[in-house]
Design an enzyme around this catalytic site. Structure first.
Site, PDB file in Angstrom:
ATOM      1  N   GLU A 149       3.398  -7.883  -4.506  1.00  0.00           N
ATOM      2  CA  GLU A 149       2.196  -8.733  -3.523  1.00  0.00           C
ATOM      3  C   GLU A 149       1.636  -8.867  -4.389  1.00  0.00           C
ATOM      4  OE1 GLU A 149       2.685  -5.181  -0.315  1.00  0.00           O
ATOM      5  OE2 GLU A 149       1.127  -5.959  -0.646  1.00  0.00           O
TER       6      GLU A 149
ATOM      7  N   HIS B 125       1.568 -11.206   0.008  1.00  0.00           N
ATOM      8  CA  HIS B 125       2.907  -9.798   0.160  1.00  0.00           C
ATOM      9  C   HIS B 125       4.148  -9.886   0.515  1.00  0.00           C
ATOM     10  CE1 HIS B 125       3.186  -6.247   2.458  1.00  0.00           C
ATOM     11  NE2 HIS B 125       2.122  -5.720   2.941  1.00  0.00           N
TER      12      HIS B 125
HETATM   13  O1  TA6 Z   1       0.561  -3.700   1.312  1.00  0.00           O
HETATM   14  C1  TA6 Z   1       0.904  -2.422   1.645  1.00  0.00           C
HETATM   15  C2  TA6 Z   1       0.703  -2.491   2.964  1.00  0.00           C
HETATM   16  O2  TA6 Z   1      -0.568  -2.502   3.016  1.00  0.00           O
HETATM   17  C3  TA6 Z   1       1.072  -0.501   3.454  1.00  0.00           C
HETATM   18  O3  TA6 Z   1      -0.078   0.539   3.685  1.00  0.00           O
HETATM   19  C4  TA6 Z   1       1.463  -1.063   5.284  1.00  0.00           C
HETATM   20  O4  TA6 Z   1       1.081  -1.251   5.951  1.00  0.00           O
HETATM   21  C5  TA6 Z   1       1.595  -2.811   4.845  1.00  0.00           C
HETATM   22  O5  TA6 Z   1       0.863  -3.508   3.653  1.00  0.00           O
HETATM   23  C6  TA6 Z   1       2.573  -2.929   5.496  1.00  0.00           C
HETATM   24  O6  TA6 Z   1       0.964  -4.030   6.416  1.00  0.00           O
HETATM   25  P1  TA6 Z   1       1.147  -4.305   7.984  1.00  0.00           P
HETATM   26  O7  TA6 Z   1       0.064  -4.391   8.442  1.00  0.00           O
HETATM   27  O8  TA6 Z   1       2.208  -5.831   7.759  1.00  0.00           O
HETATM   28  O9  TA6 Z   1       2.254  -3.991   9.080  1.00  0.00           O
END
Ligand code: TA6
Length: 303
Positions: free
Chosen positions: A275, A171
């Protein structure tokens, strides 16, 4: 429990790889070689920073509000989302994006590549806590090779007698000059689930530009993509293998305000997440005795 001293004795590479304990008690690996600098927190095998010597500005973004606390995810860098991506399919109380990014990992191996890049391999330390969340006979290793390019290899091994399915992502938060001057190429024609305001299926037509909260899971794509940055005048190439999903995310103003840890005043404008994943219908079945590898390779070049 490893100590920085023990890690330096076993895995340190004089002046190129050094382990230390940060103020919050987490172990951190500091990489410095002819090609790049990088930082990795052993909790979550979480790469927090990467800056090739050719780049005046880091390529991987870390929030100014990022905190290194036991059991807490770090805002920025390249979080390992595993063994599920997003919310757990049935247990709303389970941590979003799985537990891999918030539990201790152990060093397995370190070394220098022929061209001078620095290599680390870490293994997630299974425990009663992790098995309570996901009772499968699995091993998870991450190899990071930091040099002029950044390569990460996430290997899931099923050493049990029953198949299991995972969703996953590296991510990664990328540093850009400003979200309004950045665009993403390479995903035109791909179908994506738009997660903003629900979940609707759409098809990408041309280059991705940003004018609001964007949270898209591009599915059934193995394509390389790139972030083109008119402000920093650079392109970040994002190549991958073993991944059929690519997630593109910027929180924009309101969500960034709610999250509150993206740096002030508008730290979120200087990052975009791209990601490399296997998410939604791209879940991966790992057969008993088999392994699955997701690989990314990042390179920054002049635009
Ligand atoms: O990958 C995108 C996502 O799923 C967004 O919806 C947002 O929630 C981001 O990841 C960050 O997630 P986190 O759990 O690290 O705050």
């Amino acid at each position: 429990m490893d100590t920085a001293q023990e890690l330096n004795r076993q895995f340190g590479i004089g002046g190129r790889l050094d382990f230390s304990e940060d103020a919050g008690g987490l172990l951190v690996a500091q990489i410095g070689n002819e090609q790049a600098t990088a930082t990795l927190c052993l909790q979550g095998a979480h790469l927090m920073a990467w800056q090739p010597k050719s780049q005046a500005v880091p390529v991987v973004w870390l929030s100014n509000d990022a905190k290194l606390l036991p059991g807490k995810s770090i805002r920025g860098g390249a979080p390992v989302c595993w063994p599920w991506f997003g919310a757990h399919a049935s247990e709303s109380a389970f941590p979003a994006h799985g537990y891999a990014r918030t539990v201790p990992w152990r060093m397995l191996e370190s070394g220098s590549e022929p061209g001078g890049a620095t290599r680390l391999t870490l293994r997630l330390a299974e425990s009663d806590q992790t098995r309570a969340l996901w009772p499968h006979d699995a091993r998870l290793d991450l190899t990071v090779i930091a040099g002029e390019t950044l390569r990460m290899e996430l290997v899931t091994e099923n050493f049990g007698a029953a198949d299991f399915a995972i969703t996953e992502a590296l991510h990664t938060y990328f540093r850009i000059g400003d979200i309004g001057a950045a665009r993403i190429t390479g995903l035109s024609g791909c179908d994506y689930w738009d997660k903003v305001g629900g979940s609707t299926l759409a098809r990408q037509d041309g280059t991705i530009r940003f004018a609001g909260e964007t949270d898209r899971v591009y599915v059934n794509t193995t394509a390389e993509c790139a972030i083109e940055d008119d402000l920093l005048k650079r392109r970040i190439r994002i190549a991958k293998s073993g991944s059929r999903s690519t997630v593109v995310w910027t929180p924009w103003t309101e969500k960034a305000k709610r999250m509150g840890d993206l740096g002030q005043p508008d730290g979120w404008r200087e990052m975009v997440c791209v990601e490399s994943a296997n998410a939604l219908e791209n879940a991966v079945n790992v057969a008993a005795g088999a392994r699955h590898t997701l690989v990314v390779e990042y390179r920054a070049e002049p635009l």
